[in-house]
Structure formats: C-alpha cells, structure tokens
Design an enzyme around this catalytic site. Structure first.
Site, mmCIF file in Angstrom:
data_model
loop_
_atom_site.group_PDB
_atom_site.id
_atom_site.type_symbol
_atom_site.label_atom_id
_atom_site.label_comp_id
_atom_site.label_asym_id
_atom_site.label_seq_id
_atom_site.Cartn_x
_atom_site.Cartn_y
_atom_site.Cartn_z
ATOM 1 N N TRP A 1 14.708 -1.879 -32.859
ATOM 2 C CA TRP A 1 15.467 -2.871 -33.655
ATOM 3 C C TRP A 1 16.881 -2.314 -33.828
ATOM 4 C CZ3 TRP A 1 13.126 -6.721 -37.433
ATOM 5 C CH2 TRP A 1 14.107 -7.355 -38.213
ATOM 6 N N ASP A 2 17.821 -2.944 -33.149
ATOM 7 C CA ASP A 2 19.181 -2.422 -33.074
ATOM 8 C C ASP A 2 20.110 -3.221 -33.998
ATOM 9 O OD1 ASP A 2 21.325 -0.933 -32.150
ATOM 10 O OD2 ASP A 2 21.071 -1.481 -30.039
ATOM 11 N N ASP B 1 23.729 7.608 -29.777
ATOM 12 C CA ASP B 1 23.875 7.222 -28.371
ATOM 13 C C ASP B 1 24.319 8.403 -27.528
ATOM 14 O OD1 ASP B 1 23.015 4.670 -28.557
ATOM 15 O OD2 ASP B 1 25.000 3.769 -28.789
HETATM 16 C C1 DGJ Z 1 23.094 0.636 -28.989
HETATM 17 C C2 DGJ Z 1 21.904 1.530 -28.861
HETATM 18 O O1 DGJ Z 1 22.097 2.703 -29.588
HETATM 19 C C3 DGJ Z 1 21.671 1.831 -27.382
HETATM 20 O O2 DGJ Z 1 20.627 2.747 -27.247
HETATM 21 C C4 DGJ Z 1 21.385 0.546 -26.676
HETATM 22 O O3 DGJ Z 1 20.181 -0.002 -27.143
HETATM 23 C C5 DGJ Z 1 22.525 -0.423 -26.880
HETATM 24 N N1 DGJ Z 1 22.859 -0.591 -28.259
HETATM 25 C C6 DGJ Z 1 22.201 -1.761 -26.274
HETATM 26 O O4 DGJ Z 1 23.138 -2.706 -26.553
#
Ligand code: DGJ
Length: 726
Positions: free
Chosen positions: A475-476, A546
């Site tokens: 869930w981002d 990230d």
């Molecule tokens: C940000 C996340 O941290 C990444 O791992 C990836 O899922 C991207 N969003 C996708 O848009």
C-alpha cells in the site's frame, strides 16, 4: 500492582520492571511530575517538586502565581495562565478566550491496557492502566490522561481524552499527547531522525540549547524528512551507559516533537499532533482522543532503549497472522522493469526466482488503467489486460503453479488528473475551492475524509483482491498533502482535515485486514515516508526506503532500527550500479544488509549470471537459517557508519544461545592488520563456536577481547558471523 496512589501524599507511582514514574498533586490540585528514572522503592519524593522553595505554590504565596506556573513541572501544561513555555493544551472558547488551567478531579486504575478509541495503540492483558481526570474549574471541560504501565517492558504509554462536559462549543487549538520534564546535572543531548527521499531516518544527536528545538511534520504523513521520535539523554550517555528518556508517537500524520530548555536548565519534552494545521471543534457532549505516545526510560544507554522499543512493538503493537511468522522471500519487479512489463516478463522473473529459493512475486506499479508512466490512471483500479496480455487471474495462477505466492501494489489514496475517476469526480480531491490544486508526481490526493470517496477507493481494492489468489499488498502513498481543504467540511471544521485524513486511512486499512485476515500487508510511502508506529499497527512490515544501495542502507537501517524491530524493516537486494546512487557493491554485501530486514529482491533475476544466481541461492538459504533469530532476538549496534569505517550490528537470541552479526568495512584500507571486532550481548560465562572456526571462545572473550576478521579486500566488503553456544 504496578500503579499506586498514595492518598496522604497525593503521589501516583507507576512501576515497570526497571523504571519508576512518579506524579503528585500540589495542595491546590495541580498535577506535576516528580520523577522518571531507574526503579525506586520510595513512595514519596515530593521534596523534588520544590514547592517548599520560593516562589512556593499559589496557596502559600498568592502574589507569585505566574512564577510558580512558569517553573512547575506540569504533567499537562495549559496555555495562557502564566506558564510561558510552550503548552501542551490550548483551547479557544466561543467568545475567543484561550486561558485555562487544569486541576485534579479523580483517578481510576484498571487491569489491562486497551487501544485508544478509533486509533492505533498498544495493548496488553497484563499491563495496568491509570486514568487521571483533570477539570477546568471555570470552563466545564474534562481532560483524562491515561497511562499504560507495562509489566514486561520498560514502557509507559500516555494518551489524552478531552471531553466537553460544558454546555458551549469550544475549539481545540493544541492537544498534545505527552509531556516529560527532565533535568540532568550533566546537561542533556537529544536524538532525532532526519532525512529526505532515499535517505530516510539518519540519526542526528546534538546538545539541547536554551529555547525550543523541535522536529515536526505538516505534510499529512510522518514524512521522509522528520520522524515522530525524540530521545533526550545525559550528555555522556552512550550505547551501553547513561540515562535516556525517549518518546515515540503512534500516529501517521502531522506531529510535533519538541525539547524546550528553560531558564532553570529544565527540559520540557513534548509530543503530539502538530498544532499547526489543527483546529478541532468540540460541541457540548463531544470528546476528542489524542493519539498515544510511548515513553521509554533506559538507565543503560541508547542500546537498551532500542531493545525496549523493539520488544514493545513486536509484542504489544503489531498484530495479525504474520506478526511472529517468517515472511515469504519476495521479488518485486519495480527496479527490474519499472512500468515496462507484461505477464510473460513477470513469469520469466518468477521462473528463475522459483529455482533460487524465492517464495513470492510482487507486481508493482503499472498494471491498471493505462498506466505506462507515473502520469495517469491512479483511481482506475481496473487491470490493464491489454498491457499484461492476460487476465490477472491467469498471471496469479501461473505464478502459483511455480510454487510462488503473488502480491500486488496499490496506491488507494491517490488520483491522477488523467483518470476516468477524476473525469467523473473532479471534486473528490483535497483542494480549496479557490485555487487549482498543485500536482506532485503528476497526482492529487483523494479526499478520503468523505465516506463515499473512501468507500469507492476501498471497494476498488477489494474487488481486485477478490479476483485472484493475492496474498500480499504493498500500500503506497507517493505524495504529501497540500492545498488543504475539503468540500465535505464546513468553515468551522476545515481545521480538522489533516487528522480526519489519518483517521480515514486507519479505517480503510482496518477494513482491509478485517476482510482479508491472511493477507500480508506492507505499507510504503515513496520509500519510507510513512514508517511509523501508527502504520505498524496495521502492517507488520513497511518499505523502508527506495534507496536499496547497501552503503546508504547501513545509515537508513541504523536510524530505522533505533526504534523499529528488524522484522518490520522492508529490505531488498537490487542490482548495481545502484539506481539511487550509482554505486557498485559486492552482491554478498547487499544480501548481508538486506538479511537484517524483511529480506527480498528488487531486480530482474532472469538477467543475473550463473555466479550471481548461486549467491542468491546461498542468500535464500541464509535467510531460512537466521531469520527466526533476526526477527525475535535482541539487537545490538556495535559500530555505525559513518561514525566508523566499520559498520557492525548483531542480534542475540533472548536466551543467549545464538547470535548473528553483520559487519561491513565500507572503504577498503591498504596495509592494515586483520580487523579486531568485539561482539556484544552474549553470556560472558558460556562457551561459543563461530561457524567455520574449530576454536571455542567464552562469551567474555568474544565481547571484551574480540576476534580478528581477516581477508577483507576491496570497498564495501562484508562478513556475516554466526555464533552458537556449545
Ligand atoms: C514508491 C515505492 O517506494 C516504490 O517501491 C514503488 O512502488 C513506486 N512507488 C511505484 O510507483
């Protein structure tokens, strides 16, 4: 019973296994802090309150009320009555007045510790809860402070409930959750965590100066930049010695954590919802519950503080099937393909992954609407079968046939202007009525404070999850809130939007884990912008950053593990040169660093060489050997990059029968001896063996004399050292 009230002295005493907190009432009924530190048997330390020193309490010396108010160690300081330090509580009456003061009314002690209403929080059947009720004598409202006193961890939680027991509406302008007043003859330092995207939670230690020093968020989430954590410590406190007082906030929105050193060298530490951007209307009969704060005291340095947080969060905050379980080793296609994938490409990754011991494939961003880059389709949660070349069910079934589980990515709180959803409901976004809302990553934020909006978002997720055998969700949330405004709120309640947003998010996640109790949920926010205890209540792991570079991760994971257990820290091995920093590190080192988190991969495994695939097999086996220990054990920081060129952390089993350490020498050094490494946390009197070494060592020798680590060659070389008691 670990909570006592002594009627004759007006003392409340709260005891955890190794700490004591003491509060007491002045003759006027003001509630003050007396002591928070190492366990004490004493029942009355009220001499520490200095009520027998000038200016004395107002009942003794009425001409100096303000001097008293401005120096008193208030448990819950209010605005406007003569305490000129920052307050924890401020209201505005209908007539616009703001001064108030709280006096003791009553108390209650109950067995167990419950989660605060509608919010995430800690829980325990064996802890005790103390509730102290305070009243504003002239304005007719009540404040109840609840203390959760744990019997198995050195933690005391505080939360506050404000009840409008009067007949008129008033506004809460500031309602923080916790205050500590600390003094030390040695002077005090503070630790907070700071960073940015791809460099979250770097540890920052500094001396507390006079005045206010704070860290905060007004981004609508905890954020990459600051963190809802503050620790205050004796100037000479170290990893293994000295007094440390820490606070962590079980909340996922705007926060304030502040230390204020006053004219008498006393430091008031406070934590709660950031008053900036907060105004809550409280009509007669209504109540407001502030999120919970965890207070931890350690007399044995920062390391012991960390271990208390880990124990508390592992056993009294995180829930669900996966809390105590080994998580499947996953491979995520984000860094492998970004938006350029289809079913065949994913299956190619899954086939090679299956042969290398990987247990789950996660399909990241780009599977829905017409999303081939980050500029469209958020909100249109319909599978793009044209792009995939198959249905989702076909893909999932094929992945399952290979013996892998399947996971999927969502960003439910967001909406792209280029989406069917936006074309239908342009008013469903967070915005003011008078300004075009600004974009971030080409997207806007859905106004989930409106029921119909969050129902739509949640039901869309649910429908996809019901369409195939999906066992994991990432869930981002890839932007922060701005243009604050909601069409669902009126002029008196616009100031509630930030907090209502967080409550709505919690409600959605609660529905998800209730409807899908076997689902493994991993929260994420553009990397680790919403890595906080609030989200941990819903998901047992959170994507940490990230940035998957092994060296950057040393710093990010050190800062994250300052509070959070390793079992919660999303960590993956990726390819080199690394996509965030362009650095090349040895494949084995990348694995060692990721093993001290949840562990997984973020690369196109089908493109690896045979030699690299052999290392992947070695790493997945290592995961199964060490993960029980890493998830459950006690964490020790031995040395930290960038303070030292040698970074080393270890985890020791609770019964001291086993330990695993990961060491990285960051930069290669010419013409040096083997490296002397001293371990930590072992039983000095036990004998241990190191894997691959015939010798037997006492725990004392391993900790105080150390071992020599030889053969390190090149930059970023790492070692994993596994020790068992014989
Ligand atoms: C940000 C996340 O941290 C990444 O791992 C990836 O899922 C991207 N969003 C996708 O848009």
């Amino acid at each position: 019973m670990a909570v006592h009230f002594y009627e004759n002295t007006g003392v409340f005493k709260l005891d955890t296994p190794n700490s004591t907190m003491m509060l007491a009432l002045t003759p006027e009924g003001y509630l003050g802090q007396v002591y928070y530190g190492r366990s004490l048997k004493d029942k009355d330390l009220t001499y520490l309150m200095r009520t027998d020193e000038p200016p004395f309490t107002p009942s003794v010396n009425e001409r100096e009320t303000m001097s008293f108010f401005d120096a008193f160690a208030w448990e819950y300081p209010t605005y406007g009555s003569g305490d000129y330090r920052d307050s924890a509580f401020r209201i505005r009456t209908k007539s616009g007045h703001e001064a108030c003061v709280l006096k003791y009314d009553s108390y209650r002690i109950v067995k167990g510790k419950k989660v605060p209403d509608g919010l995430p929080g800690t829980f325990s059947d064996t802890a005790n809860t103390l509730e102290i009720t305070l009243k504003e004598p002239d304005l007719g409202f009540t404040v109840v402070i609840s203390y959760g006193v744990f019997d198995d961890v050195d933690a005391i939680t505080k939360s506050v409930k404000v009840i409008n027991t009067g007949s008129e509406t008033f506004f809460l302008e500031r309602a923080l959750s916790s205050v500590l007043n600390i003094e030390s003859e040695k002077g005090l330092d503070m630790i907070t965590l700071h960073g940015s995207w791809a460099r979250e939670r770097h540890i920052c230690r500094r001396e507390i100066p006079y005045g206010r020093s704070n860290t905060s968020s007004i981004r609508g989430e905890s954020g990459h930049q600051d963190h809802p954590f503050i620790a205050v410590m004796d100037r000479d406190a170290s990893e293994t010695m000295g007094n440390v007082w820490a606070m962590s906030f079980i909340y996922s929105g705007n926060f304030l954590a502040q230390a204020e050193k006053n004219q008498f060298d006393c430091v008031r530490v406070m934590m709660g919802i950031n008053p900036e951007g907060f105004l809550w209307r409280l009509a007669a009969g209504e109540s407001f519950t502030c999120p919970e704060t965890v207070c931890i005291f350690s007399s044995q340095g920062i390391g012991a503080m960390t271990r208390s947080f880990h124990d508390l969060f592992r056993t009294h905050l995180i829930r669900g099937k996966y809390r105590d379980m080994k998580r499947p080793i996953l491979i995520n296609n984000w860094e492998a393909t970004y938006f350029d994938f289809n079913t065949e490409k994913l299956l190619q990754i899954a086939r090679t992954a299956a042969g290398a011991g990987i247990e789950m494939l996660v399909m990241d961003d780009g599977w829905f609407g017409h999303r081939d880059s980050d500029n469209s389709s958020l909100g249109d949660w319909k599978v793009n079968e044209g792009k995939l070349g198959s249905t989702l069910k076909y893909l999932v079934d094929e992945v399952n046939k290979l013996g892998l589980k399947f996971g999927i990515w969502f960003e439910p709180e967001m909406i792209s202007p280029d989406s069917d959803l936006y074309r239908q409901h342009p008013d469903w976004v967070i915005r003011t009525p008078y300004k075009k809302p600004g974009l971030s990553r080409c997207q806007l934020v859905l106004d989930i404070t409106r029921k119909e909006v969050r129902d739509y978002a949640y039901e869309s997720v649910k429908a996809v999850l019901q369409s195939a055998n999906i066992e994991y969700v990432k869930w981002d949330m890839n932007r922060q809130l701005a243009d604050i405004g909601s069409l669902g709120l009126d002029c008196e309640t616009q100031g509630e939007l930030f907090h209502r947003y967080v409550l709505a998010l919690y409600e959605m996640q609660n529905r998800l884990i209730t409807d899908f109790p076997d689902l493994l949920l991993e929260n994420c926010s553009g990397g680790g912008a919403r890595f906080d205890p609030g989200m941990l209540y819903f998901s047992p792991q959170i994507w940490c950053s990230d940035d998957t570079d092994a060296v950057e991760r040393l710093m990010i994971q050190h800062g994250t593990a300052m509070i959070y257990p390793l079992s919660t820290i999303g960590a993956h091995v990726s390819v080199c040169p690394n996509h965030s920093v362009g650095r090349s590190t040895p494949f084995r080192t990348r694995g060692y660093v990721a093993l001290f988190g949840t562990f997984g991969y973020e690369l196109d495994i089908s493109k690896l060489s045979e030699e690299e695939l052999d290392i992947v097999r070695e790493q997945t086996q290592m995961y199964h050997c060490y993960n029980d220990l890493i998830r459950r054990g006690d964490y020790y920081r031995i040395s930290s990059y960038p303070d030292s060129n040698i970074d080393c952390v270890s985890v020791v089993a609770k019964d001291k029968s086993e330990a695993v350490a990961v060491m990285v020498r960051v930069m290669g050094v010419p013409n040096v001896h083997s490296l002397r490494l001293k371990l930590a946390g072992l039983d000095g009197n036990s004998s241990y063996r190191i894997d691959g070494d015939e010798r037997t060592y006492t725990g004392a020798a391993l900790m105080y004399a150390g071992i020599n680590v030889a053969g390190l060659w090149g930059d970023f070389e790492g070692r994993i050292i596994h020790i068992t008691r014989v």
